[in-house]
Design an enzyme around this catalytic site. Structure first.
Site, short mmCIF file in Angstrom:
data_model
loop_
_atom_site.label_atom_id
_atom_site.label_comp_id
_atom_site.label_asym_id
_atom_site.label_seq_id
_atom_site.Cartn_x
_atom_site.Cartn_y
_atom_site.Cartn_z
N TYR A 80 0.85 -1.20 0.00
CA TYR A 80 0.00 0.00 0.00
C TYR A 80 0.88 1.25 0.00
CZ TYR A 80 -3.00 3.70 1.87
OH TYR A 80 -3.67 4.89 2.05
N ARG A 125 0.00 10.06 16.61
CA ARG A 125 -0.44 10.23 15.22
C ARG A 125 -0.88 11.67 15.00
NH1 ARG A 125 1.69 6.10 15.11
NH2 ARG A 125 1.00 4.07 14.32
#
Ligand SMILES: NC(=O)c1ccc[n+]([C@@H]2O[C@H](COP(=O)([O-])OP(=O)(O)OC[C@H]3O[C@@H](n4cnc5c(N)ncnc54)[C@H](O)[C@@H]3O)[C@@H](O)[C@H]2O)c1
Length: 320
Positions: free
Chosen positions: A153, A216
């Site tokens: 990916y 994140r």
């Protein structure tokens, strides 16, 4: 630039459905394409029957897709290419299928858009293009030929972004962790926020994988949509982005354990977060350097985390 005709691939997905709505609200005509690989008809309810929207259930792997659409709609001027195999675990299990959709079909759509003389091509790049590069904040130039992405990916996203940059045509928006209404908590690689929220609104504790010290860069889908419009020169407030690669994040790092606690607080759930095993291959930290997009266009994200979470939670709560 209202009135433009745009193609949105992946229009039945999380981000693509929000982008389609925004384009229609800006008086654009939208040709939507999706094969429902991970998207859903329910995501299109708000616009499925809008007069300025037409839908084709087709795969972006069909080589004639764009030339045919351009034939039928000669005013088609802009492509937003979001359709992709988005699950990292799936990409590890089925690398050839992932490469065919995320790499080969994307490069073909990009080349066809250039050759057909379209005004804009915007690609959904990803923070996964950086692999586990520890240099934070992540600057666009850190992802290069020597970078080792952790999955097919990430590799496919990188190769398309790099090809697009080399060609001097189009924009790749490297999105960090997008969250907001319609993100599917059932999908095997759905965002951590949607997973935490679907449990929090059901009165269950969110399950933190690992010790929760991971960080994140979370960006609300409304900001991501604004960045897409900016990239195509369709945002009234921001300058169009010159061709190239741009991070799309907030430049702020949020600790996963703090995130779990904040979601519990907002949901009025008095549980404590639960802990599960580390996700194999999980990177520890990720955060965007957002200065390139800001300098080029003036774009800055406008949705704060607490506000964005509260709005997202309201959507999850309405579904239970
Ligand atoms: N959500 C995030 O945090 C995030 C972060 C970085 C990049 N991205 C990228 O943004 C884009 C949109 O992601 P999302 O979160 O909305 O995921 P999503 O799964 O909700 O949307 C992807 C859409 O593409 C469609 N699709 C897949 N293969 C297709 C094919 N061959 N032909 C036609 N349609 C196809 C799916 O059915 C789905 O509707 C993706 O390219 C993804 O890689 C997302």
């Amino acid at each position: 630039m209202t009135g433009m005709t745009c193609l949105v691939t992946g229009c039945a997905g999380f981000v693509g459905s929000h982008l389609t709505e925004a384009l229609l609200a800006a008086d654009c005509r939208v040709l939507g394409v999706d094969n429902f690989f991970s998207g859903h008809e329910r995501n299109m309810v708000a616009f499925r029957h809008a007069p300025a929207f037409s839908f084709s259930r087709r795969s972006v792997e069909e080589p004639d897709l764009l030339p045919e659409l351009k034939d039928r709609h000669p005013d088609l001027a802009c492509v937003f290419h979001l359709a992709a195999v988005v699950s990292v675990p799936y990409s590890l299990k089925y690398p050839e299928e992932t490469t065919a959709v995320n790499h080969a079909a994307s490069l073909r759509l990009h080349a066809q858009s250039r050759d057909l003389g379209l005004a804009a091509f915007v690609f959904a790049g990803s923070a996964a293009e950086y692999g586990d590069d520890p240099r934070l904040p992540l600057r666009e130039e850190y992802a290069g030929p020597a970078t080792r992405q952790l999955s097919p990916y990430g590799q496919a996203k990188y190769l398309v972004s790099a090809g697009l940059e080399e060609s001097g045509f189009g924009v790749s928006l490297r999105c960090f962790n997008v969250y907001g209404p319609r993100q599917d908590p059932q999908s095997p690689y759905s965002g951590v926020i949607s997973q935490f929220m679907s449990r929090a609104v059901a009165g269950l504790p969110p399950v933190v994988q690992g010790d929760g010290g991971q960080t994140r860069d979370f960006i609300h889908v409304d900001d991501v949509v604004a960045a897409y419009l900016t990239a195509a020169g369709l945002h009234p407030q921001f300058r169009p982005a010159p061709p190239g690669i741009y991070n799309c994040g907030t430049g702020r790092a949020t600790n996963i354990l703090d995130l779990a606690r904040l979601i519990l607080e907002l949901a009025g759930n008095r549980a404590e977060p639960a802990f599960g095993p580390n996700r194999p291959g999980d990177i520890r930290h990720s955060m965007a350097d957002t200065s390139r997009l800001a300098a080029a266009t003036g774009f800055v994200p406008g949705v704060g985390l607490r506000d964005g979470l509260a709005r997202t939670l309201a959507w999850f709560a309405a579904r239970v």
